[in-house]
Design a protein around this motif. Structure first.
Motif, PDB file in Angstrom:
ATOM      1  N   ASP A 180       0.799  -1.223   0.000  1.00  0.00           N
ATOM      2  CA  ASP A 180       0.000   0.000   0.000  1.00  0.00           C
ATOM      3  C   ASP A 180       0.835   1.278   0.000  1.00  0.00           C
ATOM      4  O   ASP A 180       0.307   2.376   0.124  1.00  0.00           O
ATOM      5  N   GLY A 181       2.149   1.149  -0.142  1.00  0.00           N
ATOM      6  CA  GLY A 181       3.041   2.295  -0.100  1.00  0.00           C
ATOM      7  C   GLY A 181       3.758   2.426   1.232  1.00  0.00           C
ATOM      8  O   GLY A 181       4.788   3.089   1.317  1.00  0.00           O
ATOM      9  N   TRP A 182       3.204   1.782   2.267  1.00  0.00           N
ATOM     10  CA  TRP A 182       3.825   1.768   3.592  1.00  0.00           C
ATOM     11  C   TRP A 182       4.119   0.366   4.088  1.00  0.00           C
ATOM     12  O   TRP A 182       5.134   0.103   4.708  1.00  0.00           O
ATOM     13  N   ARG A 183       3.192  -0.531   3.830  1.00  0.00           N
ATOM     14  CA  ARG A 183       3.315  -1.877   4.363  1.00  0.00           C
ATOM     15  C   ARG A 183       2.543  -2.827   3.460  1.00  0.00           C
ATOM     16  O   ARG A 183       1.834  -2.414   2.548  1.00  0.00           O
ATOM     17  N   VAL A 184       2.670  -4.119   3.732  1.00  0.00           N
ATOM     18  CA  VAL A 184       1.895  -5.124   3.007  1.00  0.00           C
ATOM     19  C   VAL A 184       0.551  -5.272   3.690  1.00  0.00           C
ATOM     20  O   VAL A 184       0.474  -5.433   4.918  1.00  0.00           O
ATOM     21  N   GLN A 185      -0.525  -5.207   2.910  1.00  0.00           N
ATOM     22  CA  GLN A 185      -1.887  -5.329   3.431  1.00  0.00           C
ATOM     23  C   GLN A 185      -2.502  -6.650   2.983  1.00  0.00           C
ATOM     24  O   GLN A 185      -2.149  -7.196   1.927  1.00  0.00           O
ATOM     25  N   SER A 186      -3.423  -7.133   3.775  1.00  0.00           N
ATOM     26  CA  SER A 186      -4.197  -8.322   3.443  1.00  0.00           C
ATOM     27  C   SER A 186      -5.662  -7.931   3.342  1.00  0.00           C
ATOM     28  O   SER A 186      -6.219  -7.345   4.281  1.00  0.00           O
ATOM     29  N   LEU A 187      -6.279  -8.226   2.216  1.00  0.00           N
ATOM     30  CA  LEU A 187      -7.697  -7.931   1.991  1.00  0.00           C
ATOM     31  C   LEU A 187      -8.482  -9.234   2.039  1.00  0.00           C
ATOM     32  O   LEU A 187      -8.298 -10.111   1.191  1.00  0.00           O
ATOM     33  N   THR A 188      -9.346  -9.362   3.042  1.00  0.00           N
ATOM     34  CA  THR A 188     -10.218 -10.523   3.172  1.00  0.00           C
ATOM     35  C   THR A 188     -11.654 -10.038   3.125  1.00  0.00           C
ATOM     36  O   THR A 188     -12.093  -9.318   4.031  1.00  0.00           O
ATOM     37  N   GLY A 189     -12.376 -10.403   2.086  1.00  0.00           N
ATOM     38  CA  GLY A 189     -13.680  -9.791   1.879  1.00  0.00           C
ATOM     39  C   GLY A 189     -13.468  -8.329   1.539  1.00  0.00           C
ATOM     40  O   GLY A 189     -12.845  -8.001   0.540  1.00  0.00           O
ATOM     41  N   ILE A 190     -13.927  -7.426   2.424  1.00  0.00           N
ATOM     42  CA  ILE A 190     -13.635  -6.004   2.246  1.00  0.00           C
ATOM     43  C   ILE A 190     -12.865  -5.457   3.445  1.00  0.00           C
ATOM     44  O   ILE A 190     -12.708  -4.241   3.579  1.00  0.00           O
ATOM     45  N   LEU A 192      -9.449  -4.934   5.643  1.00  0.00           N
ATOM     46  CA  LEU A 192      -8.000  -4.847   5.486  1.00  0.00           C
ATOM     47  C   LEU A 192      -7.304  -5.119   6.811  1.00  0.00           C
ATOM     48  O   LEU A 192      -7.729  -4.640   7.869  1.00  0.00           O
ATOM     49  N   THR A 193      -6.192  -5.880   6.743  1.00  0.00           N
ATOM     50  CA  THR A 193      -5.364  -6.160   7.904  1.00  0.00           C
ATOM     51  C   THR A 193      -3.904  -5.985   7.511  1.00  0.00           C
ATOM     52  O   THR A 193      -3.459  -6.597   6.535  1.00  0.00           O
ATOM     53  N   PRO A 194      -3.134  -5.153   8.229  1.00  0.00           N
ATOM     54  CA  PRO A 194      -1.703  -5.032   7.913  1.00  0.00           C
ATOM     55  C   PRO A 194      -0.989  -6.354   8.171  1.00  0.00           C
ATOM     56  O   PRO A 194      -1.188  -6.987   9.213  1.00  0.00           O
ATOM     57  N   LEU A 195      -0.138  -6.759   7.240  1.00  0.00           N
ATOM     58  CA  LEU A 195       0.632  -7.991   7.403  1.00  0.00           C
ATOM     59  C   LEU A 195       2.058  -7.718   7.852  1.00  0.00           C
ATOM     60  O   LEU A 195       2.764  -8.640   8.241  1.00  0.00           O
ATOM     61  N   SER A 196       2.479  -6.459   7.738  1.00  0.00           N
ATOM     62  CA  SER A 196       3.864  -6.141   8.079  1.00  0.00           C
ATOM     63  C   SER A 196       3.918  -4.835   8.835  1.00  0.00           C
ATOM     64  O   SER A 196       2.966  -4.056   8.845  1.00  0.00           O
ATOM     65  N   ILE A 197       5.047  -4.606   9.487  1.00  0.00           N
ATOM     66  CA  ILE A 197       5.301  -3.286  10.045  1.00  0.00           C
ATOM     67  C   ILE A 197       5.530  -2.335   8.883  1.00  0.00           C
ATOM     68  O   ILE A 197       5.792  -2.770   7.758  1.00  0.00           O
ATOM     69  N   LYS A 222       7.280 -21.358   3.572  1.00  0.00           N
ATOM     70  CA  LYS A 222       7.879 -20.649   4.698  1.00  0.00           C
ATOM     71  C   LYS A 222       7.019 -19.472   5.166  1.00  0.00           C
ATOM     72  O   LYS A 222       7.434 -18.712   6.039  1.00  0.00           O
ATOM     73  N   ASN A 223       5.829 -19.308   4.566  1.00  0.00           N
ATOM     74  CA  ASN A 223       4.938 -18.197   4.920  1.00  0.00           C
ATOM     75  C   ASN A 223       5.629 -16.846   4.785  1.00  0.00           C
ATOM     76  O   ASN A 223       5.466 -15.954   5.624  1.00  0.00           O
ATOM     77  N   HIS A 224       6.413 -16.722   3.741  1.00  0.00           N
ATOM     78  CA  HIS A 224       7.126 -15.477   3.492  1.00  0.00           C
ATOM     79  C   HIS A 224       6.625 -14.837   2.200  1.00  0.00           C
ATOM     80  O   HIS A 224       6.248 -15.522   1.246  1.00  0.00           O
ATOM     81  N   LEU A 225       6.637 -13.513   2.174  1.00  0.00           N
ATOM     82  CA  LEU A 225       6.316 -12.759   0.967  1.00  0.00           C
ATOM     83  C   LEU A 225       7.493 -11.828   0.700  1.00  0.00           C
ATOM     84  O   LEU A 225       7.933 -11.103   1.604  1.00  0.00           O
ATOM     85  N   TYR A 226       8.011 -11.852  -0.523  1.00  0.00           N
ATOM     86  CA  TYR A 226       9.201 -11.094  -0.858  1.00  0.00           C
ATOM     87  C   TYR A 226       8.866  -9.939  -1.778  1.00  0.00           C
ATOM     88  O   TYR A 226       8.112 -10.095  -2.748  1.00  0.00           O
TER      89      TYR A 226
END
Length: 232
Positions: A180-190, A192-197, A222-226
């Motif tokens: 999102d420009g600051w952190r990785v976001q997770s969208l579930t339905g509608i 949003l939950t931040p996934l990273s600092i 490994k549940n990692h996103l690069y």
């Protein structure tokens, strides 16, 4: 040709990271199409070189940077002249962008340009007639279920958080993830939950022209996103 050897099928294209899609036309021919902000290029897997993707009877297909295939149409955005438009083709025809194809504008006066498209995934299930369209500070769903494109509708589902790069949108389990420009976001339905600092401070040194080139890859084991980005 796809004969096990490497061939050069095109040079001198735009320096933007290319977006590749595969589209199957009404004759059953599978065509690889490249979008990079210049004239879209096509390749049928046999020709010696790529060629311009056409808008039959009009000229070349509209310049765009990002594209997806959904329900036998191509949807594309990232046109520098009309940055809030989503262009679409006719059904089963990747080279009709005007006669039966067309475009729709997503909040054209908000000073925020489209940055990506994806097949909208709702709690992990693809909704095959809804598109997730992103801007830097907004998220939209675009309902393309009606058989008449003029009746398609869009809904803004977030007015504060968006996505900076089409190439970071990924389906991961029951969610869609993106930067999102600051952190990785997770969208579930509608929701949003931040996934990273916040990782923006580590990326602020990147030339703004390249922030839209950020890409993500998911290492599920490994549940990692690069995150990676292009500096050329």
């Amino acid at each position: 040709a796809m004969d096990g050897t490497m061939d050069e099928i095109g040079t001198g294209y735009n320096s933007n990271p290319p977006c590749f899609i595969t589209f199957v036309d009404s004759a059953g021919t599978s065509i690889v199409i490249m979008f990079d902000g210049g004239i879209p290029q096509k390749w049928d897997g046999a020709a010696a070189a790529m060629s311009n993707l056409l808008d039959t009877g009009v000229g070349n297909a509209p310049n765009n940077r990002y594209a997806i295939v959904l329900n036998s149409r191509i949807y594309a955005c990232g046109n520098s002249t009309y940055p809030n438009r989503i262009y679409y083709t006719d059904l089963n025809d990747g080279e009709d962008w005007t006669t039966q194809g067309g475009s729709m504008t997503i909040d054209g006066n908000d000073n925020d340009n489209l940055t990506g498209l994806a097949n909208y995934s709702y709690f992990g299930s693809n909704i095959y007639n809804v598109i997730l369209a992103t801007k830097k500070k907004k998220l939209y769903t675009v309902d393309v279920s009606n058989t008449t494109p003029a009746n398609w509708t869009f809904t803004c589902i977030n007015t504060e958080i968006g996505c900076y790069s089409h190439f970071t949108i990924k389906n991961v389990g029951s969610a869609m993830t993106f930067w999102d420009g600051w952190r990785v976001q997770s969208l579930t339905g509608i929701a949003l939950t931040p996934l990273s600092i916040p990782i923006h401070p580590d990326l602020i040194a990147i030339d703004p022209a390249y922030r839209g080139t950020l890409q993500t890859e998911v290492w599920n084991d490994k549940n990692h996103l690069y995150l990676t980005y292009v500096t050329l």
